[in-house]
Write an enzyme that holds these catalytic residues in place. Structure first.
Site, PDB file in Angstrom:
ATOM      1  N   ASP A   1      20.900  16.988  44.008  1.00 51.50           N
ATOM      2  CA  ASP A   1      20.238  18.303  43.977  1.00 51.50           C
ATOM      3  C   ASP A   1      20.124  18.749  42.520  1.00 51.50           C
ATOM      4  OD1 ASP A   1      19.147  20.789  45.007  1.00 51.50           O
ATOM      5  OD2 ASP A   1      21.041  21.732  44.470  1.00 51.50           O
ATOM      6  N   SER A   2      19.270  19.736  42.286  1.00 48.02           N
ATOM      7  CA  SER A   2      19.144  20.282  40.935  1.00 48.02           C
ATOM      8  C   SER A   2      20.449  20.959  40.500  1.00 48.02           C
ATOM      9  CB  SER A   2      18.007  21.303  40.895  1.00 48.02           C
ATOM     10  OG  SER A   2      18.326  22.396  41.741  1.00 48.02           O
TER      11      SER A   2
ATOM     12  N   CYS B   1      17.366  18.487  48.083  1.00 46.23           N
ATOM     13  CA  CYS B   1      16.665  19.491  47.298  1.00 46.23           C
ATOM     14  C   CYS B   1      15.223  19.519  47.796  1.00 46.23           C
ATOM     15  CB  CYS B   1      16.712  19.090  45.827  1.00 46.23           C
ATOM     16  SG  CYS B   1      15.763  20.166  44.746  1.00 46.23           S
TER      17      CYS B   1
ATOM     18  N   GLU C   1      23.202  29.913  40.869  1.00 46.50           N
ATOM     19  CA  GLU C   1      23.784  29.022  39.843  1.00 46.50           C
ATOM     20  C   GLU C   1      24.749  29.810  38.947  1.00 46.50           C
ATOM     21  OE1 GLU C   1      23.279  25.490  38.886  1.00 46.50           O
ATOM     22  OE2 GLU C   1      22.698  25.372  40.982  1.00 46.50           O
TER      23      GLU C   1
ATOM     24  N   TYR D   1      14.926  23.889  39.202  1.00 46.91           N
ATOM     25  CA  TYR D   1      13.732  23.045  39.219  1.00 46.91           C
ATOM     26  C   TYR D   1      12.525  23.819  39.756  1.00 46.91           C
ATOM     27  CZ  TYR D   1      16.104  18.450  38.620  1.00 46.91           C
ATOM     28  OH  TYR D   1      16.780  17.357  38.156  1.00 46.91           O
TER      29      TYR D   1
ATOM     30  N   CYS E   1      15.349  26.016  50.877  1.00 47.31           N
ATOM     31  CA  CYS E   1      15.914  25.656  49.573  1.00 47.31           C
ATOM     32  C   CYS E   1      17.396  25.479  49.862  1.00 47.31           C
ATOM     33  CB  CYS E   1      15.696  26.767  48.551  1.00 47.31           C
ATOM     34  SG  CYS E   1      16.667  26.520  47.042  1.00 47.31           S
ATOM     35  N   THR E   2      17.950  24.359  49.421  1.00 44.73           N
ATOM     36  CA  THR E   2      19.334  24.053  49.819  1.00 44.73           C
ATOM     37  C   THR E   2      20.354  24.982  49.168  1.00 44.73           C
ATOM     38  OG1 THR E   2      19.465  22.339  48.107  1.00 44.73           O
ATOM     39  CG2 THR E   2      18.776  21.651  50.315  1.00 44.73           C
ATOM     40  N   HIS E   3      19.925  25.727  48.160  1.00 42.74           N
ATOM     41  CA  HIS E   3      20.813  26.742  47.584  1.00 42.74           C
ATOM     42  C   HIS E   3      20.953  27.964  48.519  1.00 42.74           C
ATOM     43  CE1 HIS E   3      20.290  24.677  43.725  1.00 42.74           C
ATOM     44  NE2 HIS E   3      21.129  25.504  43.154  1.00 42.74           N
TER      45      HIS E   3
HETATM   46  N1  DGL Z   1      18.158  23.335  45.966  1.00 44.68           N
HETATM   47  C1  DGL Z   1      16.826  23.245  45.443  1.00 44.68           C
HETATM   48  C2  DGL Z   1      15.823  23.266  46.590  1.00 44.68           C
HETATM   49  O1  DGL Z   1      16.205  22.967  47.716  1.00 44.68           O
HETATM   50  C3  DGL Z   1      16.716  24.313  44.393  1.00 44.68           C
HETATM   51  C4  DGL Z   1      15.616  24.166  43.494  1.00 44.68           C
HETATM   52  C5  DGL Z   1      15.777  24.765  42.123  1.00 44.68           C
HETATM   53  O2  DGL Z   1      16.546  24.204  41.337  1.00 44.68           O
HETATM   54  O3  DGL Z   1      15.045  25.709  41.850  1.00 44.68           O
HETATM   55  O4  DGL Z   1      14.660  23.536  46.420  1.00 44.68           O
END
Ligand code: DGL
Length: 273
Positions: free
Chosen positions: A11-12, A74, A159, A43, A193-195
Site C-alpha cells: 500500500d502507499s 491500495c 497518515e 498516492y 480506499c484501504t485507509h
Molecule cells: N490506501 C490507498 C487506496 O486504497 C490510499 C491512496 C493514497 O495514498 O492516497 O487508495
C-alpha cells in the site's frame, strides 16, 4: 522441502494494514511481507505515470523479497497501475509471479450488499477519476446506481494520525454531505480506499444510522482464499510458517508507532529505499 515464498501486501502507507488484518484472519498460516510506501504517500492526487512508477518499484522490491504473489492493497494503485503491470511488465520481469488488486473482488459482490441498488463510493481523487469502479461495477451489476465522492484530505489526515481529531470533522462532514446530496437513495457506502476503515468511526458520526459502511478487508481476504484454492501452482510456492516482515519508506520508528496503533500489534519494520 522448505518452501520460502511469501505473500506480498503493498500500500502507499498504512491503509493496506486494514486489508492485511482481515487476510490474517482468513489465512493465518501463510508467510507475509508488508510494504508501505509512506514516504511517498498519498498516492491519491498523483498522476497515472507516478503511481504506476512507484507501484512497479514496490512490486519489484516484493518480488526480490521472494513474494511470488503480491496484493496491491491500495485502490489507487489497483486503479492506475495494476493492469499495466499485469499486461506489460509481468510477462517480461516475472512471468511466473502474480499481482492482484482490490477493485475486482469488491465490484464482483458489491451489488448484493445494497437493497436500494443505490451505492455511494468514497475514494481518492485518483481512484474516482480513473472511473475504474464505474467501469467494473457495470460489468457485474449494470442496474446499480453508483455515486462517487473524492476525499483528498482523508489519507493525509490518517497518515498523520489526525483522522479522529476534532480538526477532521470539517473534511469528513463535507464529503458525507456532498455524497448524500448527490443521491438521496444511497443505502450503502463503499470505503474504496484501504485507509478509510481507520476513519470510519468519524464518518459514522455524520452518517444517518440507516446507511451502512462497507469496508473491503473481508471481501479481499475471502477472495484471496478462493484464489489460492483455485491456483495450486501459486499456493505450492508459498511458505506457511506464520512469518511476517514489514518494510516502509519512512523512518522505521515512525512507522512502528502508528502501524501498531492502527494494526493493534507490535510491529518491527525496516526502512528501505
Ligand atoms: N490506501 C490507498 C487506496 O486504497 C490510499 C491512496 C493514497 O495514498 O492516497 O487508495
Amino acid at each position: 522441502m522448505n518452501i520460502q515464498g511469501k505473500i506480498g501486501i503493498f500500500d502507499s502507507g498504512y491503509g493496506g494494514l486494514t486489508i492485511f488484518k482481515e487476510i490474517l484472519k482468513e489465512l493465518p498460516e501463510y508467510d507475509y511481507v508488508y510494504l508501505g510506501d509512506n514516504a511517498r504517500a498519498p498516492y491519491g492526487s498523483r498522476s497515472f505515470e507516478t503511481v504506476y512508477r512507484f507501484t512497479l518499484e514496490c512490486v519489484q522490491y516484493l518480488f526480490e523479497k521472494n513474494c511470488p504473489l503480491v496484493i496491491l492493497a491500495c485502490n489507487t494503485a489497483s486503479a492506475k497501475a495494476l493492469r499495466t503491470i499485469q499486461q506489460k511488465d509481468l510477462p517480461k520481469i516475472a512471468p511466473q509471479n502474480r499481482v492482484l488488486g482490490v477493485i475486482r473482488p469488491t465490484t464482483e459482490i458489491i451489488g448484493h450488499l445494497s437493497p436500494s441498488k443505490h451505492i455511494g463510493i468514497f475514494a481518492t481523487e485518483g481512484t474516482v477519476k480513473s472511473e475504474s469502479y464505474l467501469i467494473e461495477i457495470k460489468k457485474f451489476f449494470p442496474d446499480l446506481i453508483v455515486t462517487q465522492e473524492a476525499c483528498p484530505m482523508w489519507v493525509p489526515l490518517i497518515e498523520n494520525n489526525e483522522h479522529l481529531s476534532e480538526g477532521a470533522n470539517y473534511f469528513v462532514k463535507k464529503h458525507v454531505q456532498n455524497l448524500l446530496t448527490a443521491d438521496k437513495n444511497i443505502d450503502s457506502i463503499l470505503l474504496a480506499c484501504t485507509h478509510y476503515p481507520l476513519i470510519a468511526p468519524k464518518i459514522k458520526e455524520f452518517l444517518p444510522s440507516n446507511i451502512q459502511l462497507i469496508s473491503q478487508g473481508n471481501i479481499v481476504a475471502k477472495s484471496l482464499k478462493k484464489y489460492l484454492l483455485h491456483h495450486p501452482e501459486i499456493d505450492i510456492r508459498l511458505g506457511k510458517h506464520k512469518q511476517r516482515e514489514y518494510y516502509t519508506t519512512i523512518e522505521a520508528e515512525w512507522f512502528n508507532e502508528k502501524a501498531a496503533l492502527f494494526f493493534g500489534e507490535t510491529i518491527h519494520a525496516k526502512k528501505i529505499f
